[in-house]
Design an enzyme around this catalytic site. Sequence first.
Site: not given
Ligand code: MRU
Length: 357
Positions: A55-57, A200, A252, A241
């Site tokens: 996960r994470g963008a 997270q 985000n 995101d």
């Molecule tokens: O749902 P997730 O864990 O994928 O969400 C992640 C976030 O919101 C992060 O802040 C974002 O992806 C930015 S950097 C990885």
Amino acid sequence: MLVKTKSGTKHYRTLWLEGKNVRMINQLKIPHEFEIATLKNYKETAEAIRNMTVRGAGAIGISGAYGIYQAVSSANKNNYLQYIRKAADFLRATRPTAYDLFYSVDHVLKTIKDSDNFEEAKKAALKDAEMLAEKNANAGKRIGQYGEKLIKNNFRILTHCNAGWLGFVDWGSALAPIYAAKRAGKKLFVFVDETRPRLQGARLTAWELYNEDIKHAVIADNAAGYYMQKGEIDMCIVGADRILMHNGLTANKIGTYEKAVLAKENNIPFYVAAPTSTFDLKSKEIPIEERSQDEVLFVEGNCGGKITNVAISHKNAKAKNPAFDITSSKYITAFITEKGIFKPNKLKRLEKMLKDK
Ligand code: MRU
């Protein structure tokens, strides 16, 4: 970045390719266990994105790029373009908000379409996916170098969700300046929003900071205002995101918006750190992912060594679970990117840089 293991501290990336397999740190297991998942084809990689093994963008973007490579490498010479288009739709449908997923899938897809024949397409897709992965890691490093200059010695920094190296191939976005500041010898303290409902912050960001020996405390999501009001937070850095280039609207993790408003009310600088692959040059709106209500109604944790899921409401409870929210650029001090730091009213300059290249 660094992971403390029984046999010493080791450097890991979040994900990588081994032959046609995608290998990734299984983020569903952290912090309780450290396990590497192996995804053998694009459907398994897509499922890993959907169920948040990754996960994470940035990390899901590169998973998407690798997924397209897996698809082309198992396609049939006679109908590979049709097969790849279907695979791209399948990968894109996993998570709607993070722009990096669309950016990377479309990038590799275009490379395949531009190739002269099937054999060339396979080679080009591999090269392109690995180039994007390298670019992703380097962008994090550059974000760190730019962002580090904003951090003074003894700064107390608030971050939300996980925008660390686990959200990218390496380094991260919001945590990269913190890692760079630590390496530059600055003393720091990080307030880690736990980040309900998937936690997270408590699970991933705290684990990253522990592995890097950076002082931190996990706080309940609703405690940030208390510390801001007491003057105990010097700056906020979050990831993103998706950022709309034309107006700086920033999606985000849910809860980011309220932190940004509170930061402005308390005169605390609020930075969004993101690579340029997160900036959406076309869309006028941001789709917000709605996830399962069970993520709100149940909490998973370590109970004497056993990973356990417990209910936290009555048995007929219903919940709502938007995964992201949108912050207006009026609350954002500046965007920290791998191309430099841009105030919201200077995004036109960044847009021009991206279009000119
Ligand atoms: O749902 P997730 O864990 O994928 O969400 C992640 C976030 O919101 C992060 O802040 C974002 O992806 C930015 S950097 C990885």
